[in-house]
Design a protein around this motif. Structure first.
Motif, PDB file in Angstrom:
ATOM      1  N   PRO A 199       0.840  -1.168   0.044  1.00 22.30           N
ATOM      2  CA  PRO A 199      -0.006   0.141  -0.100  1.00 22.30           C
ATOM      3  C   PRO A 199       0.784   1.238   0.021  1.00 22.30           C
ATOM      4  N   THR A 200       2.131   1.279   0.338  1.00 21.89           N
ATOM      5  CA  THR A 200       3.055   2.218   0.321  1.00 21.89           C
ATOM      6  C   THR A 200       3.952   2.412  -0.685  1.00 21.89           C
ATOM      7  N   THR A 201       3.660   1.529  -1.746  1.00 23.44           N
ATOM      8  CA  THR A 201       4.741   1.643  -2.833  1.00 23.44           C
ATOM      9  C   THR A 201       4.831   2.780  -3.602  1.00 23.44           C
ATOM     10  N   ALA A 202       6.015   3.314  -4.041  1.00 23.20           N
ATOM     11  CA  ALA A 202       6.061   4.655  -4.704  1.00 23.20           C
ATOM     12  C   ALA A 202       5.672   5.814  -4.121  1.00 23.20           C
ATOM     13  N   LEU A 203       5.340   5.899  -2.944  1.00 24.26           N
ATOM     14  CA  LEU A 203       4.870   6.861  -2.036  1.00 24.26           C
ATOM     15  C   LEU A 203       6.140   7.505  -1.297  1.00 24.26           C
ATOM     16  N   ASP A 204       6.320   8.760  -1.294  1.00 28.19           N
ATOM     17  CA  ASP A 204       7.570   9.065  -0.374  1.00 28.19           C
ATOM     18  C   ASP A 204       7.499   8.937   1.039  1.00 28.19           C
ATOM     19  N   VAL A 205       8.560   8.972   1.826  1.00 25.28           N
ATOM     20  CA  VAL A 205       8.566   8.502   3.256  1.00 25.28           C
ATOM     21  C   VAL A 205       7.654   9.078   4.074  1.00 25.28           C
ATOM     22  N   THR A 206       7.345  10.420   3.886  1.00 26.86           N
ATOM     23  CA  THR A 206       6.284  11.037   4.635  1.00 26.86           C
ATOM     24  C   THR A 206       4.847  10.680   4.736  1.00 26.86           C
ATOM     25  N   ILE A 207       4.423  10.531   3.356  1.00 23.33           N
ATOM     26  CA  ILE A 207       3.183   9.692   2.996  1.00 23.33           C
ATOM     27  C   ILE A 207       3.166   8.494   3.267  1.00 23.33           C
ATOM     28  N   GLN A 208       4.098   7.638   3.076  1.00 21.97           N
ATOM     29  CA  GLN A 208       4.200   6.330   3.780  1.00 21.97           C
ATOM     30  C   GLN A 208       3.700   6.347   5.199  1.00 21.97           C
ATOM     31  N   ALA A 209       4.347   7.128   6.027  1.00 20.17           N
ATOM     32  CA  ALA A 209       4.107   7.053   7.450  1.00 20.17           C
ATOM     33  C   ALA A 209       2.798   7.489   7.694  1.00 20.17           C
ATOM     34  N   GLN A 210       2.163   8.345   7.028  1.00 25.96           N
ATOM     35  CA  GLN A 210       0.747   8.692   7.154  1.00 25.96           C
ATOM     36  C   GLN A 210      -0.177   7.737   6.903  1.00 25.96           C
ATOM     37  N   ILE A 211       0.176   7.085   5.814  1.00 24.58           N
ATOM     38  CA  ILE A 211      -0.962   5.827   5.186  1.00 24.58           C
ATOM     39  C   ILE A 211      -0.676   4.720   6.444  1.00 24.58           C
ATOM     40  N   LEU A 212       0.437   4.441   6.967  1.00 21.73           N
ATOM     41  CA  LEU A 212       0.439   3.516   7.909  1.00 21.73           C
ATOM     42  C   LEU A 212      -0.004   3.697   9.239  1.00 21.73           C
ATOM     43  N   ASP A 213       0.096   4.967   9.566  1.00 18.21           N
ATOM     44  CA  ASP A 213      -0.609   5.337  10.803  1.00 18.21           C
ATOM     45  C   ASP A 213      -2.280   5.528  10.695  1.00 18.21           C
ATOM     46  N   LEU A 214      -2.600   5.681   9.520  1.00 17.00           N
ATOM     47  CA  LEU A 214      -4.397   5.858   9.291  1.00 17.00           C
ATOM     48  C   LEU A 214      -4.507   4.169   9.389  1.00 17.00           C
ATOM     49  N   MET A 215      -3.927   3.379   8.636  1.00 16.18           N
ATOM     50  CA  MET A 215      -4.400   1.931   8.650  1.00 16.18           C
ATOM     51  C   MET A 215      -4.423   1.406  10.165  1.00 16.18           C
ATOM     52  N   LEU A 216      -3.203   1.922  10.828  1.00 12.33           N
ATOM     53  CA  LEU A 216      -3.281   1.021  12.253  1.00 12.33           C
ATOM     54  C   LEU A 216      -4.480   1.973  13.289  1.00 12.33           C
ATOM     55  N   THR A 217      -4.581   3.275  12.949  1.00 13.66           N
ATOM     56  CA  THR A 217      -5.830   3.798  13.790  1.00 13.66           C
ATOM     57  C   THR A 217      -7.010   3.145  13.447  1.00 13.66           C
ATOM     58  N   LEU A 218      -7.277   3.177  12.086  1.00 19.68           N
ATOM     59  CA  LEU A 218      -8.656   2.387  11.676  1.00 19.68           C
ATOM     60  C   LEU A 218      -8.797   1.096  12.164  1.00 19.68           C
ATOM     61  N   GLN A 219      -7.773   0.262  12.155  1.00 18.61           N
ATOM     62  CA  GLN A 219      -7.662  -1.088  12.846  1.00 18.61           C
ATOM     63  C   GLN A 219      -8.036  -1.421  14.206  1.00 18.61           C
ATOM     64  N   ASP A 220      -7.487  -0.220  14.956  1.00 14.03           N
ATOM     65  CA  ASP A 220      -7.941  -0.198  16.369  1.00 14.03           C
ATOM     66  C   ASP A 220      -9.282   0.057  16.783  1.00 14.03           C
ATOM     67  N   GLU A 221      -9.756   1.010  15.726  1.00 14.95           N
ATOM     68  CA  GLU A 221     -11.190   1.265  16.011  1.00 14.95           C
ATOM     69  C   GLU A 221     -12.192   0.407  15.621  1.00 14.95           C
ATOM     70  N   ALA A 222     -11.832  -0.544  14.721  1.00 13.58           N
ATOM     71  CA  ALA A 222     -12.711  -1.621  14.207  1.00 13.58           C
ATOM     72  C   ALA A 222     -12.476  -3.033  14.637  1.00 13.58           C
ATOM     73  N   GLN A 223     -11.276  -3.299  15.133  1.00 16.75           N
ATOM     74  CA  GLN A 223     -10.727  -4.400  15.548  1.00 16.75           C
ATOM     75  C   GLN A 223     -10.779  -5.314  14.286  1.00 16.75           C
ATOM     76  N   MET A 224     -10.335  -4.553  13.065  1.00 14.77           N
ATOM     77  CA  MET A 224      -9.957  -5.409  11.946  1.00 14.77           C
ATOM     78  C   MET A 224      -8.790  -5.933  11.804  1.00 14.77           C
ATOM     79  N   SER A 225      -8.753  -6.994  11.060  1.00  9.65           N
ATOM     80  CA  SER A 225      -7.629  -8.073  10.877  1.00  9.65           C
ATOM     81  C   SER A 225      -7.013  -7.535   9.517  1.00  9.65           C
TER      82      SER A 225
END
Length: 337
Positions: A199-225
């Motif tokens: 999901p973070t291929t070809a994105l710059d490092v700053t955007i990579q970190a934002q995408i990963l943080d977003l996924m982890l936040t949404l995972q915590d909220e919904a108990q998603m695997s």
């Protein structure tokens, strides 16, 4: 949530949810295509599981079978492909389902973030309409209600001016925004399992970190695997609870993330970690594993041609996953012996 494990099918670990049942339990999965006398097996006897709320990282070079494994979960392999084994999701075997039955699950209970949103999204539909279409199909919302929800989802994933961006076409968004829009589409129905393919291929490092943080936040909220696919161990280390290393369609090592990095056992895993840049180590050239992934091997370990430890025995006997420490499995004759 604590993750338990037990051993089934020759030692393959199963991550358990709170009620003792894994959300996803893949057993002896094969994906093959017609070629030659016996066909070509892209995935060969793969077994793994994911508990509710947990993230499994799947790593390996291009051609190892990571993406094809995920497409098999969704029933999206090319028409001439064949799937074998079992894919048990929430107590249902997806392999035995019809395409119509799988469509009810695809996008609603299992969703996927594709590697390149520019090719995965429809170029002649606005971003908002593509997200709304998922809600109309799976949630039964009216087009007007779905449109409002689409704007809310774009705002949730951090896209500025979401109402205006909902009217844009994919090519009008930046790479980071397109990836966020793809995440919004994947999360529209709050799936139980999210498959994230590079999901973070070809994105710059700053955007990579934002995408990963977003996924982890949404995972915590919904108990998603999450099944997180990448060739980059550094990225996987940031998100995964457990890691499965794949090579030529098979799992060669499986361990909790911290254990894998502190004690990598398979020569292929060691090679992947060695390729990571180290700011404390000055080198003229970064390490590269010699050779390339080769699948058409009739006998022995598939990594033997590239392995610095391989001997004649490795070229004759194909190793199976063996548990060498609690929760740590490796398929290597040198380690297991």
């Amino acid at each position: 949530m604590q993750q338990a494990s037990q051993r089934v099918d020759g030692g393959q670990p199963v991550a358990l949810s709170a009620n003792g049942v894994p959300l996803l339990d893949v057993r002896d999965l094969t994906v093959s295509f017609p070629a030659g006398a016996g066909g070509t097996h892209i995935v060969r006897g793969l077994s793994y599981s994911i508990a509710r709320g947990e993230t499994l990282g799947i790593v390996g070079e291009s051609g190892c079978g990571k993406t094809m494994t995920s497409l098999a979960l969704l029933g999206l392999i090319p028409a001439n492909g064949t799937i074998g084994g079992e894919i048990n999701f929430g107590g249902r075997n997806l392999v035995s389902m019809t395409q119509r039955q799988q469509r009810h699950i695809r996008g609603r209970e299992i969703a996927m973030i594709f590697q390149e949103p520019m090719t995965a999204m429809n170029p002649v539909m606005t971003v908002g309409r593509q997200i709304a279409e998922v809600l109309v199909r799976h949630e039964g919302l009216s087009k007007k209600e779905a449109g409002k929800r689409a704007v809310d989802l774009l705002a949730q994933v951090g896209i500025p001016s979401p109402a205006r961006r909902a009217e844009d076409y994919p090519h009008q968004l930046s790479g980071g925004m397109r990836q966020r829009a793809m995440i919004a589409m994947a999360l529209a129905c709050r799936p139980q399992l999210l498959i994230a393919d590079e999901p973070t291929t070809a994105l710059d490092v700053t955007i990579q970190a934002q995408i990963l943080d977003l996924m982890l936040t949404l995972q915590d909220e919904a108990q998603m695997s999450i099944q997180f696919i990448s060739h980059n161990l550094a990225v996987v280390s940031e998100v995964a609870h457990s890691i499965m290393v794949m090579y030529a369609g098979k799992a060669v090592e499986y361990a909790p993330a911290e254990e894998l990095f502190s004690n990598p056992l398979h020569p292929y895993t060691q090679g992947l970690i060695k390729t990571l840049p180290d700011p404390d180590r000055q080198v003229k050239r970064l390490y590269v594993i010699p050779g390339r992934v080769v699948s058409d091997i009739s006998a022995g370990c598939r990594f033997a041609r590239r392995c610095p430890l391989a001997d004649e025995g490795c070229r004759k006997v194909e190793p199976e996953l063996v548990e060498v420490a609690p929760g740590h499995q490796v398929a290597c004759l040198k380690v297991a012996s």
